[in-house]
Design a protein around this motif. Structure first.
Motif, PDB file in Angstrom:
ATOM      1  N   GLU A   1       0.823  -1.198   0.000  1.00 12.92           N
ATOM      2  CA  GLU A   1       0.000   0.000   0.000  1.00 12.92           C
ATOM      3  C   GLU A   1       0.870   1.267   0.000  1.00 12.92           C
ATOM      4  O   GLU A   1       0.666   2.168  -0.813  1.00 12.92           O
ATOM      5  N   ARG A   2       1.847   1.323   0.901  1.00 14.88           N
ATOM      6  CA  ARG A   2       2.703   2.502   0.948  1.00 14.88           C
ATOM      7  C   ARG A   2       3.650   2.563  -0.244  1.00 14.88           C
ATOM      8  O   ARG A   2       4.089   3.652  -0.625  1.00 14.88           O
ATOM      9  N   PHE A   3       3.943   1.408  -0.861  1.00 16.62           N
ATOM     10  CA  PHE A   3       4.770   1.445  -2.062  1.00 16.62           C
ATOM     11  C   PHE A   3       4.071   2.247  -3.159  1.00 16.62           C
ATOM     12  O   PHE A   3       4.724   2.945  -3.939  1.00 16.62           O
ATOM     13  N   ALA A   4       2.756   2.160  -3.201  1.00 18.88           N
ATOM     14  CA  ALA A   4       2.005   2.961  -4.172  1.00 18.88           C
ATOM     15  C   ALA A   4       2.273   4.443  -3.950  1.00 18.88           C
ATOM     16  O   ALA A   4       2.439   5.213  -4.914  1.00 18.88           O
ATOM     17  N   ASP A   5       2.306   4.881  -2.684  1.00 18.73           N
ATOM     18  CA  ASP A   5       2.608   6.282  -2.384  1.00 18.73           C
ATOM     19  C   ASP A   5       3.988   6.657  -2.905  1.00 18.73           C
ATOM     20  O   ASP A   5       4.188   7.732  -3.484  1.00 18.73           O
ATOM     21  N   ALA A   6       4.950   5.764  -2.683  1.00 18.21           N
ATOM     22  CA  ALA A   6       6.324   6.037  -3.098  1.00 18.21           C
ATOM     23  C   ALA A   6       6.449   6.105  -4.618  1.00 18.21           C
ATOM     24  O   ALA A   6       7.083   7.022  -5.164  1.00 18.21           O
ATOM     25  N   ALA A   7       5.870   5.129  -5.306  1.00 15.49           N
ATOM     26  CA  ALA A   7       5.967   5.087  -6.763  1.00 15.49           C
ATOM     27  C   ALA A   7       5.252   6.282  -7.392  1.00 15.49           C
ATOM     28  O   ALA A   7       5.770   6.917  -8.330  1.00 15.49           O
ATOM     29  N   ASN A   8       4.085   6.610  -6.879  1.00 21.79           N
ATOM     30  CA  ASN A   8       3.325   7.731  -7.437  1.00 21.79           C
ATOM     31  C   ASN A   8       4.040   9.058  -7.203  1.00 21.79           C
ATOM     32  O   ASN A   8       4.007   9.951  -8.062  1.00 21.79           O
ATOM     33  N   ALA A   9       4.690   9.198  -6.052  1.00 21.84           N
ATOM     34  CA  ALA A   9       5.417  10.433  -5.766  1.00 21.84           C
ATOM     35  C   ALA A   9       6.567  10.623  -6.758  1.00 21.84           C
ATOM     36  O   ALA A   9       6.789  11.726  -7.276  1.00 21.84           O
ATOM     37  N   LEU A  10       7.318   9.550  -7.014  1.00 22.02           N
ATOM     38  CA  LEU A  10       8.425   9.656  -7.967  1.00 22.02           C
ATOM     39  C   LEU A  10       7.913   9.963  -9.368  1.00 22.02           C
ATOM     40  O   LEU A  10       8.435  10.864 -10.051  1.00 22.02           O
ATOM     41  N   LYS A  11       6.886   9.247  -9.810  1.00 23.70           N
ATOM     42  CA  LYS A  11       6.378   9.480 -11.164  1.00 23.70           C
ATOM     43  C   LYS A  11       5.784  10.882 -11.306  1.00 23.70           C
ATOM     44  O   LYS A  11       5.883  11.500 -12.372  1.00 23.70           O
ATOM     45  N   ARG A  12       5.201  11.402 -10.231  1.00 28.69           N
ATOM     46  CA  ARG A  12       4.661  12.761 -10.270  1.00 28.69           C
ATOM     47  C   ARG A  12       5.784  13.780 -10.473  1.00 28.69           C
ATOM     48  O   ARG A  12       5.653  14.739 -11.254  1.00 28.69           O
ATOM     49  N   ILE A  13       6.915  13.570  -9.784  1.00 35.00           N
ATOM     50  CA  ILE A  13       8.066  14.456  -9.966  1.00 35.00           C
ATOM     51  C   ILE A  13       8.546  14.418 -11.413  1.00 35.00           C
ATOM     52  O   ILE A  13       8.803  15.457 -12.034  1.00 35.00           O
ATOM     53  N   LEU A  14       8.682  13.222 -11.951  1.00 38.48           N
ATOM     54  CA  LEU A  14       9.177  13.074 -13.325  1.00 38.48           C
ATOM     55  C   LEU A  14       8.192  13.657 -14.335  1.00 38.48           C
ATOM     56  O   LEU A  14       8.596  14.357 -15.286  1.00 38.48           O
ATOM     57  N   ASP A  15       6.906  13.400 -14.145  1.00 37.19           N
ATOM     58  CA  ASP A  15       5.895  13.921 -15.069  1.00 37.19           C
ATOM     59  C   ASP A  15       5.849  15.451 -15.020  1.00 37.19           C
ATOM     60  O   ASP A  15       5.732  16.108 -16.065  1.00 37.19           O
ATOM     61  N   ASP A  16       5.896  16.016 -13.824  1.00 37.39           N
ATOM     62  CA  ASP A  16       5.820  17.475 -13.686  1.00 37.39           C
ATOM     63  C   ASP A  16       6.976  18.163 -14.382  1.00 37.39           C
ATOM     64  O   ASP A  16       6.848  19.321 -14.803  1.00 37.39           O
ATOM     65  N   ARG A  17       8.079  17.464 -14.516  1.00 36.43           N
ATOM     66  CA  ARG A  17       9.270  18.056 -15.148  1.00 36.43           C
ATOM     67  C   ARG A  17       9.513  17.545 -16.566  1.00 36.43           C
ATOM     68  O   ARG A  17      10.541  17.808 -17.163  1.00 36.43           O
ATOM     69  N   SER A  18       8.539  16.778 -17.058  1.00 36.10           N
ATOM     70  CA  SER A  18       8.625  16.217 -18.421  1.00 36.10           C
ATOM     71  C   SER A  18       9.918  15.420 -18.619  1.00 36.10           C
ATOM     72  O   SER A  18      10.565  15.484 -19.677  1.00 36.10           O
ATOM     73  N   ILE A  19      10.290  14.689 -17.574  1.00 38.46           N
ATOM     74  CA  ILE A  19      11.464  13.820 -17.645  1.00 38.46           C
ATOM     75  C   ILE A  19      11.010  12.439 -18.105  1.00 38.46           C
ATOM     76  O   ILE A  19      10.140  11.817 -17.479  1.00 38.46           O
ATOM     77  N   ALA A  20      11.570  11.958 -19.204  1.00 37.44           N
ATOM     78  CA  ALA A  20      11.162  10.668 -19.761  1.00 37.44           C
ATOM     79  C   ALA A  20      11.651   9.535 -18.880  1.00 37.44           C
ATOM     80  O   ALA A  20      12.749   9.582 -18.336  1.00 37.44           O
ATOM     81  N   TYR A  21      10.811   8.538 -18.732  1.00 36.30           N
ATOM     82  CA  TYR A  21      11.194   7.355 -17.960  1.00 36.30           C
ATOM     83  C   TYR A  21      10.467   6.121 -18.487  1.00 36.30           C
ATOM     84  O   TYR A  21       9.479   6.213 -19.183  1.00 36.30           O
ATOM     85  N   ALA A  22      11.007   4.977 -18.120  1.00 32.77           N
ATOM     86  CA  ALA A  22      10.404   3.714 -18.560  1.00 32.77           C
ATOM     87  C   ALA A  22      10.607   2.678 -17.466  1.00 32.77           C
ATOM     88  O   ALA A  22      11.462   2.832 -16.597  1.00 32.77           O
TER      89      ALA A  22
END
Length: 274
Positions: free
Chosen positions: A253-274
């Motif tokens: 459950e908390r891993f979802a918080d961690a993963a979403n936080a990282l992806k939000r940072i990357l998305d907000d900065r238009s940093i490509a990831y895979a």
């Protein structure tokens, strides 16, 4: 390009659960530290065979062998540790993952790290020599109580050893925890950083928090890293529930918080990831 990975044992000790949760969050790499409650270096041959088969069937790879090499006191015998290191190199080949996470030895409490510098350098140079011969890169992580817990000693270690087989795995939370200014650490070590652990730390509450919510300056670091051509892994190591010397736990459950936080940072900065 940023490639996402995670210490999946923070989710569960069950490899099937690890794979299912990571798939749900679009993470296809694992920093392999443990399954079945057993460290990666202590698993049986049949357990490794089964886990490698699962990874292949699900289209997963490893970002690194998350070994505990270097997590002994600098005063403890080295020869036996080299035997464990040989196992880590074997596993790097077995999993077709030429990267192994290492540390730079605990300094006995109360001792001046400078008193042990020569022995640390000798040991790390030997690890790097063996890794280079095996075509493996060692990812040196900073951690509290380790010789390389502050950026200046990490820099000294990497430049003194001077091997392409020894690079830095930058852990912002671990720097915050020892009072190391993040901007100073990053400015000094950025050319040596080839691996990035996504763990944030709130210095006021003394707790690990999702990326961007603490004092690790993770959004700024990722901005600067990618602007300067960083091409490597961002490895989730959240420690949101338990944070011990050799163990961290976050849960599904908390891993979802961690993963979403990282992806939000990357998305907000238009940093490509895979």
């Amino acid at each position: 390009m940023i490639r996402l990975s995670a210490f999946a044992d923070e989710i569960s000790q069950d490899p099937r659960t690890q794979i299912d949760v990571l798939t749900r969050h679009g993470v296809k790499h694992i920093e392999f530290r443990a399954i079945h409650g057993t460290n990666v270096l202590d698993l049986s041959s049949s357990q490794h065979e089964e886990f490698r088969g699962l990874l292949r069937s699900e289209g997963f790879g490893l970002s690194a062998i998350g070994s505990p090499i270097g997590k002994i006191r600098i005063t403890e015998p080295f020869d036996e540790h080299l035997t464990r290191f040989a196992k880590a190199l074997e596993l790097a080949d077995y999993y077709d993952c030429p990267r192994v996470r290492v540390f730079s030895f605990y300094i006995p409490p109360g001792d001046d790290p400078a008193a042990h510098r020569s022995e640390v350098m000798d040991r790390m140079a030997e690890l790097a020599r063996r890794a280079e011969a095996a075509n493996v890169v060692l990812l040196l992580e900073n951690e509290k109580g380790i010789y390389g817990d502050h950026a200046e000693r990490v820099h000294d270690l990497l430049t003194t050893v001077g091997s392409p087989a020894l690079v830095h795995a930058f852990d912002p939370a671990n720097y915050v925890e020892v009072g190391q200014p993040i901007h100073a650490a990053w400015s000094l070590l950025r050319p040596m950083v080839k691996h990035f652990h996504v763990k944030d730390y709130d210095a006021k509450t003394h707790r690990c928090v999702p990326a961007g919510e603490g004092d690790g300056q993770i959004p700024q670091l990722l901005d600067d890293a990618t602007a300067n051509g960083y091409d490597g892994f961002c490895v989730l190591e959240p420690h949101l529930v338990v944070a011990e010397l050799s163990y961290g736990f976050t849960g599904p459950e908390r891993f979802a918080d961690a993963a979403n936080a990282l992806k939000r940072i990357l998305d907000d900065r238009s940093i490509a990831y895979a």
